[in-house]
Write a protein that holds these residues in place. Structure first.
Motif, PDB file in Angstrom:
ATOM      1  N   ARG A  85       0.830  -1.207   0.000  1.00 48.39           N
ATOM      2  CA  ARG A  85       0.000   0.000   0.000  1.00 48.39           C
ATOM      3  C   ARG A  85       0.865   1.259   0.000  1.00 48.39           C
ATOM      4  N   VAL A  86       1.912   1.245   0.814  1.00 46.20           N
ATOM      5  CA  VAL A  86       2.805   2.402   0.868  1.00 46.20           C
ATOM      6  C   VAL A  86       3.529   2.575  -0.470  1.00 46.20           C
ATOM      7  N   GLU A 117       2.425   1.802  -3.382  1.00 50.08           N
ATOM      8  CA  GLU A 117       1.483   2.334  -4.360  1.00 50.08           C
ATOM      9  C   GLU A 117       1.123   3.785  -4.070  1.00 50.08           C
ATOM     10  N   LEU A 118       1.153   4.192  -2.815  1.00 49.07           N
ATOM     11  CA  LEU A 118       0.945   5.602  -2.497  1.00 49.07           C
ATOM     12  C   LEU A 118       2.106   6.448  -3.012  1.00 49.07           C
ATOM     13  N   ASN A 119       3.311   5.865  -2.967  1.00 49.06           N
ATOM     14  CA  ASN A 119       4.478   6.583  -3.490  1.00 49.06           C
ATOM     15  C   ASN A 119       4.525   6.598  -5.012  1.00 49.06           C
ATOM     16  N   ASP A 120       3.948   5.567  -5.640  1.00 46.70           N
ATOM     17  CA  ASP A 120       3.929   5.476  -7.107  1.00 46.70           C
ATOM     18  C   ASP A 120       2.553   4.974  -7.527  1.00 46.70           C
ATOM     19  N   PRO A 121       1.564   5.870  -7.632  1.00 45.92           N
ATOM     20  CA  PRO A 121       0.179   5.454  -7.869  1.00 45.92           C
ATOM     21  C   PRO A 121      -0.052   4.705  -9.176  1.00 45.92           C
ATOM     22  N   ASP A 122       0.830   4.835 -10.145  1.00 45.79           N
ATOM     23  CA  ASP A 122       0.617   4.177 -11.437  1.00 45.79           C
ATOM     24  C   ASP A 122       1.099   2.731 -11.447  1.00 45.79           C
ATOM     25  N   ALA A 123       1.838   2.336 -10.437  1.00 47.48           N
ATOM     26  CA  ALA A 123       2.357   0.967 -10.354  1.00 47.48           C
ATOM     27  C   ALA A 123       1.604   0.213  -9.267  1.00 47.48           C
ATOM     28  N   THR A 125      -5.137  -3.004  -1.179  1.00 44.68           N
ATOM     29  CA  THR A 125      -4.253  -2.004  -1.759  1.00 44.68           C
ATOM     30  C   THR A 125      -5.033  -1.185  -2.786  1.00 44.68           C
ATOM     31  N   PRO A 126      -4.541  -0.001  -3.173  1.00 45.73           N
ATOM     32  CA  PRO A 126      -5.251   0.787  -4.200  1.00 45.73           C
ATOM     33  C   PRO A 126      -5.490   0.019  -5.500  1.00 45.73           C
ATOM     34  N   SER A 127      -4.511  -0.770  -5.923  1.00 46.94           N
ATOM     35  CA  SER A 127      -4.690  -1.534  -7.168  1.00 46.94           C
ATOM     36  C   SER A 127      -5.757  -2.608  -7.002  1.00 46.94           C
ATOM     37  N   ALA A 128      -5.806  -3.235  -5.827  1.00 42.42           N
ATOM     38  CA  ALA A 128      -6.832  -4.248  -5.577  1.00 42.42           C
ATOM     39  C   ALA A 128      -8.216  -3.613  -5.513  1.00 42.42           C
TER      40      ALA A 128
END
Length: 328
Positions: free
Chosen positions: A91-92, A94-100, A289-292
């Protein structure tokens, strides 16, 4: 929660990792090799973990290191804690790199043929740098991996059953399992298809201790029949399809999967209790996670399209989106 007491606990994350490794390998030697530790160092850390917990966690047997009742309880919590930490790290990231990002999703037959692939395709079109790992396995295995954090979410049959009692269930759409056979199967020549007629043929049975298997056997019992004497147990879609098409077996298949498969034909017999809710199976306490979360949104979009009240022409559109119902 007494946070001050937790500050003084002697149980560390490394102790939980060691307990998990010993349980997985059943051997101090193999666990030490896996963790790049010497056996004395691992043994010392295991004793520290037992001291912190206040109970012996394993006993030595001829079958290797076997968890005690306290060890089994410790393992259950260790899997959850380690799974939470792994999700937190992602999660962290993806917060640092929202596109990945990374999404780990499991599927078992239901939803694996149309719902999940279409949702994944939409996710990848929107976020091409997100990695998706798909896992197909028996429900029991997938549920264990969801609990340990190896999977973010499951897609499949949503039903009240002991195996799913601890999960959060999110229904998306309703679908029926149908009895299918190869195009040349003699069951298609029966003037009226009945369960007693079909009991004489070979079947691919759903995996034991799953809701689908329980409901199939209940249909046989209610008809005064024993389950088919000749049956193979399988939950793998590819294996099931081959046994039906090439082996002459009967099987249960989700209706959308059966319609999309040109080499099988649905038999004109509806069994009780096999209409199902398809949806998401989630860990009750672990945030996605954001992607999930994005994949879950795409699954809802596709499910809304699949779950409409549709007729035969619209089923053609379901399995071939390039063709839709024609209007007169």
């Amino acid at each position: 929660m007494d946070l001050r007491a937790l500050l003084t606990t002697h149980l560390k994350l490394r102790h939980l990792v060691i307990v998990l490794a010993v349980a997985e390998h059943g051997s101090l030697v193999r666990a030490a090799e896996e963790l790049y530790l010497t056996q004395p160092a691992l043994s010392r850390a295991l004793r520290e973990a037992e001291h912190a917990v206040g109970a012996s966690l394993f006993e030595r047997t001829v079958r290797g290191m076997v968890p005690t009742p306290a060890g089994a309880a410790c393992l259950e919590h260790a899997k959850a804690i380690v799974g939470h930490l792994g999700t937190l790290r992602r999660r962290v990231d993806e917060l640092n790199d929202p596109d990945a990002g990374l999404v780990q999703v499991g599927a078992h037959v239901t939803g694996a043929n149309l719902l999940l692939p279409r949702a994944v395709a939409r996710l990848m079109a929107e976020k091409p740098r997100v990695e998706v790992r798909l896992r197909e396995a028996p429900p029991e295995t997938l549920i264990q991996e969801l609990g340990s954090g190896d999977l973010d979410l499951l897609v499949g049959r949503v039903t009240d059953h002991p195996s799913t009692a601890r999960l959060r269930l999110v229904p998306l759409y309703r679908e029926e399992f149908r009895i299918v056979a190869a195009l040349s199967h003699p069951a298609h020549t029966l003037p009226h298809v009945s369960l007693p007629d079909l009991a004489a043929y070979r079947w691919v049975a759903p995996l034991a201790n799953t809701p689908l298997r329980d409901e199939l056997e209940l249909n046989f019992r209610n008809a005064g029949l024993a389950p088919p004497a000749q049956q193979v147990e399988s939950g793998a879609p590819a294996t099931l399809r081959t046994l039906v098409v090439e082996g002459g077996f009967l099987a249960l298949m989700p209706e959308t999967m059966a319609i999309a498969e040109p080499n099988v034909k649905i038999l004109d017999l509806h069994l009780d209790g096999l209409a199902q809710q398809v949806g998401l199976l989630l860990h009750p306490d672990r945030p996605l996670t954001p992607s999930a979360v994005l994949l879950a949104d795409k699954l809802r979009e596709v499910a809304d399209e699949m779950g409409r009240d549709i007729g035969p022409d619209a089923y053609t559109a379901l399995v071939d989106p390039g063709k839709g119902p024609t209007s007169s």
